[in-house]
Write an enzyme that holds these catalytic residues in place. Structure first.
Site: not given
Lengths: 474, 474, 474
Positions: C12, C18, C77, C83, C110, C148, C238, C344, C397
């Site tokens: 994450a 992009r 990180q 990765t 993530g 891949g 992406n 509401r 009110n």
């Protein structure tokens, strides 16, 4: 580019019989604009408007009027006898008027509205680079069946050997993938020299421009082809269903352009976004939103579903709740609208102001941080900063003859269900009691009441019932 | 056709277990109408209602009640033991009642609602032309896997050799393209003679009508097949998801019918248009519009997005802005509605009248050119021509016990936020001051006021604040 | 399962360049919730929250804050170097903190939010059953180009021989159908022992986890693969367009889950239904409905188009007409809302109560069978049973400083266009005359009026016109 090097002819004379419509085909609208205006807009990126010749015929006056503001030229084709005939009319027009003949002529269709400026420019550039007598724009659809096919000498070479209609294809040509778009570029002299040689020896008895290609090839002139990137941009619309397909394609492409710029558009295919709309990054557009005309929305805003925003300008971090309708309105940063707010033309909503549910504004300025949250009509009003407009308050701007203004100063409190009878001024910091009809100016800081004192009659309901019973019995 | 030549049986006894619903399957609605009613409507185009036999079982009383008005006959299948069993019940009913047996029997499914009259007629005509003992309607889906397959002696001949379930297909039959729709036509005598020979030697232990085909073929009788034009019209719905697919297909086909007649429907797949809706040419339907029930819209009108129009009649050149809800209303030519106008039953809007945003009408007639543009409730009212109803004006038609009428004469001006306490008559050309409660008749040309005079207390706000501060300090 | 047997790492840390957004990628929302929260929710079904390690980097504080409530752990990180580098950070964190190292480590992304609990469990189970050093989740898309590819020793065996990037595929491998999802399970010791051997000898100069597979295979360790049921659940996002695709897929899958439970959802792909919404059988959801957050709807209800219901609870046989907006509301059985009702937060609508068009409620309780059918604002109110609230009635009110309550007793009749100035109590069975401003308590059974008597001036309109004419002439 020499100013007279290129001109563009746009075929716009047809009736569009299959549309079953009384309106001329090229005036049908997709993406919020007439087909022909889309084509003219693309053409104008390549040549100046006075180098664009719309060839008009069916309902020519209506077509001319509808696009006159663009500054294009018009050539009348009184009878519609084919694409070749259309250019015969153009040639005659050049000859009669003594207008200088352009060296190259691009031919577009007024009913092929998704054609992109980049593609027109690519046809032009290919035409020049290849020193062609004729350049043909082609496309490769998933299924080419039914279309006229463009045959090349070799798949990887630009040279064209023939344009062949579906019904004339040999069996080994049936799978030829490249279709003729009907969009061409000609060396004008080569074209004009052959227009009179066209014949009507074909099924429809029309003069076809495709025959020019055959003549040129037969004479050893150079005819080349260039492929369009997508099929949609060369598709015409002969039926309303086809036109609706182009409308959806055009608007989806706009949605994708915005997403690529950082706008989040949920269910992009469900939104209706016109081509010239701009939206800042990190704004979120929910499903079923419509952004029409010259609308701009800033960054970090959120437009909730079923809202329709037309010709309006919204700032950053604006929240438009569900079902708001905005037309020619301005909304400053951090404002909150709706749900079901209706901003009519000349509404200007200030920074961080709130316009709530079932509230209508018209020719009205709302100041910074002011609130009108429920069931109000605000017309011809100038409302200051920090004003509170109670539920159901109404500006009575019309007396049956004239419209009158309402002015409300900063920090005023307008009680619920008040009726402000214009022309009227409500002073800054003043207080209007709920339920009041206000007909006279209220000074700054004053309290104004215009309602009756309450009268209470104990036991009335029981008495009424007893009386009703007696009436029934008697 | 001899009146007793043909009858139609409709299978309508099933529960539809996979729907997970307490309602019987054939009463689930698509396209605004129960599945069974769609099938009956198609059947009625081929035979009179009293020649249609609905075979009912699960929740038979509810099914009977729901479709009784069509005038069809009913046969009870108390247990659901298969399609063959259903026709055994029909045969028994004929025998018991002594009703004359029709020469031919068409068999339809109550849960195959897209079947078209043309297709039923084609099955009938094929059956007669081929002198068949049994005629089978087939279809050719993109992927036939899972369906029972109809095998022909030769691909181009009508003769059928077998109906084979998916699991019994030989490997060389797996790609057989034609599926069995479950829609048949029988020579009734040939059918009835074999019904008792059916067995339950199959996975589900039911009597299957498909076995009749095998018997007839084995005996050398003529069994033929005819293909439906589209797959959708023979698809049944076993799950709600499948039913929703049929709903969308039915409504999209209506949209395409209208577009072919010159109606512009943007994003046709997003509109919800019932089968019997009619719309004149050059009317524009925006995305997300719903036209339901027996609605008619004239020519040159525009219906903007999110509007829902049910059982209503609109004239020519009517503009319905976004989000209007119309139910059983009439709207004359050139009227303008909305956005967010709500016309409830028995609303009749006159020519060129305007009903604006957040306005509700009920049992109300609005005259020619009259306007009620903002935040009004108009109920049980008869309003003349050229009347102006101000913002927020309300007809108080209910006193807690009864509803009372309001009558407003031509040219009256009803000021904003007026309260008209019914029963009441407002004379022609009269003028009601804004904010008035009107309880007594207003004569023609009179002014009526029913509001308090304004009182203004200068400096009150500052005084209140000072008092509040003192209270806080003390 | 031993509590320390499994842990899950979730990647994450990325920016999502992009997306063109200032927000970190994993905080973008689909299905009404941040990407990362979807993944954590799935992970939590397999291991406890404190065994989940989110590896965060870009805008780490914002990410941490956004998901902290889930109780997961965080590992920083600081630079995003691939990765492999992410898991190097995790390893370092384990070593520094002295935390016990789990025997197996599942690695999720993530930004792959559709991953299902069942699939994570299947990866875990395969990993254990196969005694693998590494288990790879794969998928088989229609077109694997660009991904891949995971190559197996044999198509029907679990053993993997290599993970190969698109550009490194040999021509005979180009059609390899299985793509690498980036979701893995490792024997933690085998993984950690090899992390330091990773290099950045690749195009992007990053440490890639896929290289671990190559090392393990080369050393003869067992690397296996398991296929996901669908491609969508391993797809990452992406671009915003890709993210929108996942949003639509997630919500459509919820619609299908509900339909399988007996809910009718017309045009299911047009509805926006969040993952945790529940709906009872035989409820009908019309097109373009949004059910968001923790919403529950009972059985036999109908939600009409363009309604948006968020975090609300509706009973059985409730009718929600078009365009209603509900937020954090409760609606009892048999109630009828809308069209265009706005509930509401803290609105509680009683059994068989009616809230009609252009009515807003806020912090308000409406009793059994009570009605507020037109153009009202009801805020901070407690309304009894059998009350009638007339058109345009408003609770005032807010006095500009404080909000005050309104109490209305059972059976009261509040006339149209009444203004109830809070704090106020309206007694049971009392009657408020239309157009009244009510400022004082109304006893039970009393009549209260607060309006002016009408004054009528006959002939006034004609006189005014005459005067106007004279003014114009003079």
């Amino acid at each position: 580019m020499v100013s007279n090097e290129f001109a563009i002819a746009i075929m716009a004379a047809g009736k569009g019989t299959r549309l079953k419509s009384k309106h001329p085909k090229v005036l049908h609208e997709i993406g919020g604009r007439a087909l022909l205006l889309h084509v003219i807009a693309a053409a104008e990126t390549v040549v100046p408007a006075d180098h664009i010749f719309c060839i008009i015929g069916h309902e020519s006056d209506r077509v001319r009027t509808a696009v006159a503001a663009t500054g294009v030229q018009f050539v009348l084709q009184p009878e519609q006898r084919g694409t070749g005939h259309a250019l015969q009319m153009l040639k005659a027009d050049f000859e009669l008027s003594g207008r200088p003949i352009p060296q190259h002529l691009l031919v577009l269709s007024g009913d092929v509205p998704l054609i992109r400026p980049e593609t027109i420019a690519a046809v032009r550039d290919t035409h020049l680079r290849e020193h062609a007598a004729m350049t043909i724009l082609t496309a490769v659809p998933a299924d080419p069946t039914g279309y006229g096919r463009v045959l090349r000498a070799s798949a990887d070479k630009p040279e064209v050997t023939a344009i062949v209609e579906q019904k004339s294809l040999r069996s080994d040509q049936l799978s030829a993938p490249e279709i003729n778009s009907g969009i061409y570029c000609f060396e004008t002299a080569a074209l004009f020299a052959r227009l009179n040689a066209l014949t009507t020896n074909n099924t429809h008895g029309e003069f076809y421009l495709t025959d020019i290609a055959a003549m040129l090839v037969a004479e050893g002139k150079r005819v080349v082809a260039i492929k369009a990137d997508s099929v949609d941009e060369v598709l015409g619309a002969n039926t309303i269903a086809e036109m609706m397909h182009l409308d959806a394609a055009m608007r989806l492409s706009t949605a994708h352009r915005l997403m690529a710029q950082g706008v989040t558009i949920f269910r992009p295919e469900t939104c209706v976004i016109d081509a010239h709309v701009t939206v800042g990054p990190d704004t979120i557009i929910e499903p079923y939103v419509q952004l029409l005309g010259n609308t701009h929305i800033g960054s970090d805003s959120r437009i909730r579903s079923y809202s329709v925003i037309q010709n309006s300008r919204l700032g950053d971090n604006v929240l438009v709740r569900n079902g708001c309708i905005l037309d020619t309105a301005e909304v400053a940063n951090n404002a909150i609208l709706g749900p079901y707010a209706h901003l009519r033309p000349e509404s200007r909503i200030g920074e961080a102001a709130h316009i709530g549910n079932f509230v209508e504004t018209k020719k009205t300025i709302i100041g910074r941080g002011s609130k009108a949250n429920h069931l109000s009509y605000l017309g011809d009003a100038v409302i200051g900063d920090g004003v509170n407009i109670g539920a159901g308050a109404i500006t009575c701007n019309y007396d049956g003859v004239h419209k009158h203004p309402t002015i409300i100063g900063d920090g005023a409190f307008v009680g619920s269900d008040s009726t402000l009878v214009a022309p009227i001024t409500i002073g800054a910091g003043s207080y209007i009691a709920a339920g009041s009809s206000i007909t006279e100016e209220v000074p700054e800081g004053a309290l104004a009441l215009g309602r009756s004192r309450q009268t209470t009659k104990p036991g009335w309901v029981a008495a009424r019932k007893a009386a009703a019973k007696q009436n029934t019995n008697s």
